[in-house]
Design a protein around this motif. Structure first.
Motif, PDB file in Angstrom:
ATOM      1  N   ASP A 175       0.883  -1.442  -0.234  1.00 58.46           N
ATOM      2  CA  ASP A 175      -0.309  -0.269   0.325  1.00 58.46           C
ATOM      3  C   ASP A 175       0.645   1.415  -0.375  1.00 58.46           C
ATOM      4  OD1 ASP A 175      -2.025   2.086   0.177  1.00 58.46           O
ATOM      5  OD2 ASP A 175      -2.856   1.324   2.249  1.00 58.46           O
ATOM      6  N   ALA A 185       0.428   4.119   0.782  1.00 57.33           N
ATOM      7  CA  ALA A 185       0.007   5.011   1.618  1.00 57.33           C
ATOM      8  C   ALA A 185       1.357   4.067   3.585  1.00 57.33           C
ATOM      9  CB  ALA A 185      -1.934   5.605   2.318  1.00 57.33           C
ATOM     10  N   SER A 186       0.881   3.089   2.997  1.00 57.95           N
ATOM     11  CA  SER A 186       1.493   3.003   3.884  1.00 57.95           C
ATOM     12  C   SER A 186       2.783   3.108   4.110  1.00 57.95           C
ATOM     13  CB  SER A 186       1.645   1.383   4.016  1.00 57.95           C
ATOM     14  OG  SER A 186       1.980   0.727   4.895  1.00 57.95           O
ATOM     15  N   ASN A 206      -9.130   6.189  -9.682  1.00 61.56           N
ATOM     16  CA  ASN A 206      -7.915   5.436  -8.702  1.00 61.56           C
ATOM     17  C   ASN A 206      -6.141   5.989  -8.498  1.00 61.56           C
ATOM     18  OD1 ASN A 206      -9.177   2.912  -8.967  1.00 61.56           O
ATOM     19  ND2 ASN A 206      -7.825   2.024 -10.224  1.00 61.56           N
ATOM     20  N   ASN A 235      -7.971   8.701  -5.697  1.00 64.43           N
ATOM     21  CA  ASN A 235      -7.897   7.960  -4.223  1.00 64.43           C
ATOM     22  C   ASN A 235      -6.884   7.666  -4.304  1.00 64.43           C
ATOM     23  OD1 ASN A 235     -11.219   7.719  -5.107  1.00 64.43           O
ATOM     24  ND2 ASN A 235     -11.556   6.037  -5.322  1.00 64.43           N
ATOM     25  N   GLU A 236      -5.649   7.275  -5.296  1.00 59.08           N
ATOM     26  CA  GLU A 236      -4.758   6.493  -4.099  1.00 59.08           C
ATOM     27  C   GLU A 236      -3.736   7.976  -3.171  1.00 59.08           C
ATOM     28  OE1 GLU A 236      -2.250   3.633  -6.327  1.00 59.08           O
ATOM     29  OE2 GLU A 236      -0.613   5.512  -6.024  1.00 59.08           O
ATOM     30  N   THR A 238      -5.479  10.972  -2.432  1.00 61.60           N
ATOM     31  CA  THR A 238      -6.182  11.193  -1.087  1.00 61.60           C
ATOM     32  C   THR A 238      -5.448  10.541  -0.350  1.00 61.60           C
ATOM     33  OG1 THR A 238      -7.892  11.850  -2.645  1.00 61.60           O
ATOM     34  CG2 THR A 238      -8.395  11.858  -0.622  1.00 61.60           C
ATOM     35  N   LYS A 239      -5.282   8.864  -0.440  1.00 62.02           N
ATOM     36  CA  LYS A 239      -5.236   8.104   0.242  1.00 62.02           C
ATOM     37  C   LYS A 239      -4.067   8.599   1.420  1.00 62.02           C
ATOM     38  CE  LYS A 239      -5.671   3.749   2.134  1.00 62.02           C
ATOM     39  NZ  LYS A 239      -5.237   2.210   1.861  1.00 62.02           N
ATOM     40  N   LYS A 290      -1.640  11.476   1.222  1.00 59.66           N
ATOM     41  CA  LYS A 290      -2.234  12.500   2.438  1.00 59.66           C
ATOM     42  C   LYS A 290      -2.690  11.883   3.434  1.00 59.66           C
ATOM     43  CE  LYS A 290      -2.433  16.049  -2.061  1.00 59.66           C
ATOM     44  NZ  LYS A 290      -3.897  16.929  -1.855  1.00 59.66           N
ATOM     45  N   ARG A 291      -4.057  11.949   2.885  1.00 56.47           N
ATOM     46  CA  ARG A 291      -4.796  11.484   4.346  1.00 56.47           C
ATOM     47  C   ARG A 291      -4.020  10.798   6.196  1.00 56.47           C
ATOM     48  NH1 ARG A 291      -8.982   8.536   2.455  1.00 56.47           N
ATOM     49  NH2 ARG A 291      -8.199   6.599   3.405  1.00 56.47           N
ATOM     50  N   VAL A 292      -2.826   9.485   5.120  1.00 62.10           N
ATOM     51  CA  VAL A 292      -2.631   8.843   6.282  1.00 62.10           C
ATOM     52  C   VAL A 292      -1.231   9.768   6.528  1.00 62.10           C
ATOM     53  CG1 VAL A 292      -1.101   6.558   6.259  1.00 62.10           C
ATOM     54  CG2 VAL A 292      -3.105   6.840   5.129  1.00 62.10           C
ATOM     55  N   THR A 299      -5.644  16.144  -7.328  1.00 60.10           N
ATOM     56  CA  THR A 299      -4.647  16.528  -6.557  1.00 60.10           C
ATOM     57  C   THR A 299      -4.414  17.377  -6.676  1.00 60.10           C
ATOM     58  OG1 THR A 299      -3.857  15.728  -4.669  1.00 60.10           O
ATOM     59  CG2 THR A 299      -2.480  16.196  -7.029  1.00 60.10           C
TER      60      THR A 299
END
Ligand code: GDP
Length: 304
Positions: A169, A171-172, A202, A205-206, A208-209, A211-213, A248
């Motif tokens: 992932d 984000a990880s 995608n 979403n990717e 955004t994720k 960034k959020r994480v 983004t």
């Protein structure tokens, strides 16, 4: 000096043609303006921005009035510089971390092949040379080659890299990288991301994720989202800028491969159309071939 050398091709085509357009002319008439328009479009400034420039020149130069080449060059230079947005590193030659933004988190986006990894490597080298502590994050987990290439740059610049298996992932990876950066008291984090545009939802979403994480570690991360564009691809670069700005919030641009192209005008058009500052330009494959963009130097290099 290096800028002049790097932009040799753009300069030849742009200024060379420009000189021809006004050579032997004693006034700015429709002929001159038509020629100018053609040159700007051929230099990949883009139609909209070209028309804007022509329109402004027409407003400044009374039709059929005598104006010498020097005067026309000066007006053109003025108008072009006026279209290029200032960057937050303005006239400085190197990056400084804004106050209270440590680690400074730079997320790098762009399609594969544009020079994203190379730009990250060059940036890491520059930051390190400035005495800043850098950490790289290999969040383009979609291709094994992307992780390996970033590793090559990490080794070359002797900068730590955080990576996981291919397919993990993104984000990880970004989260781990920021954690590691905080632990190491790093100054700058550069996060590489996947460059797939084919599925826009995608992509959105990717990013955004990621960034959020990242914000779980550094509340206001990323501080900069740098879109890398290949300056030799003209209209493709425009299209990519369009897609990424939809996916983004892009806050700055790096335009690469300006050494190998006669189309440096893309910098002018993209900066104008998207109102995003160009922060860096790539003028070669070497580690030192990345320059902090200075609009006055850039414009001057065309009109020397
Ligand atoms: P990525 O897939 O976007 O990460 O692209 P890479 O960083 O791997 O670069 C793709 C190719 O472009 C490599 O061969 C680089 O050496 C080359 N490249 C990157 N930036 C520049 C530049 O400013 N000028 C030139 N001439 N080549 C560049």
């Amino acid at each position: 000096e290096t800028l002049d050398k790097g932009l040799e091709k753009s300069k030849e085509s742009f200024f060379g043609k420009l000189s021809k357009a006004v050579a032997g002319k004693s006034k700015v008439d429709d002929d001159v303006l038509d020629n100018l328009e053609e040159i700007l479009v051929a230099s990949d400034v883009g139609v909209d921005t070209t028309l804007k420039i022509i329109d402004r020149i027409e407003k400044r130069v009374a039709k059929d009035k005598y104006v010498g080449t020097d005067e026309l060059n000066r007006i053109l230079r003025d108008e072009i510089a006026g279209l290029l947005s200032e960057t937050n590193i303005g006239n400085e030659t190197e990056f400084t971390i804004p106050e209270n933004k440590k680690p400074y988190v730079l997320m790098v986006v762009g399609v594969n092949g544009v020079g994203k990894t190379t730009t990250i490597g060059k940036l890491a080298a520059q930051f390190k040379k400035q005495g800043l502590k850098v950490v790289l994050g290999a969040a383009d987990t979609f291709r094994a080659a992307a992780i390996d290439q970033l590793q090559v740059w990490a080794d070359r610049t002797d900068v730590p890299i955080v990576r996981q298996e291919m397919g993990s992932d993104p984000a990880s990876v970004a989260f781990d990288t920021l954690k590691s950066a905080v632990t190491q008291d790093a100054d700058v984090v550069i996060i590489d991301t996947a460059g797939r545009l084919h599925n826009k939802v995608n992509l959105m979403n990717e990013l955004t994720k990621i960034k959020r994480v990242m914000q779980k570690v550094v509340a206001d991360a990323p501080h900069d989202v740098l879109l890398v564009l290949d300056g030799s691809t003209g209209q493709n670069a425009f299209e990519q800028a369009k897609q990424f700005t939809l996916a983004t919030e892009v806050t700055s641009l790096a335009v690469t491969k300006l050494d190998g192209t006669a189309k440096g005008g893309v910098v002018i058009g993209i900066s104008d159309q998207f109102q995003i500052p160009v922060k860096y330009i790539g003028v070669g494959e070497g580690i030192d071939d990345l320059q902090v963009f200075n609009k006055h130097e850039f414009v001057d290099s065309f009109f020397k």
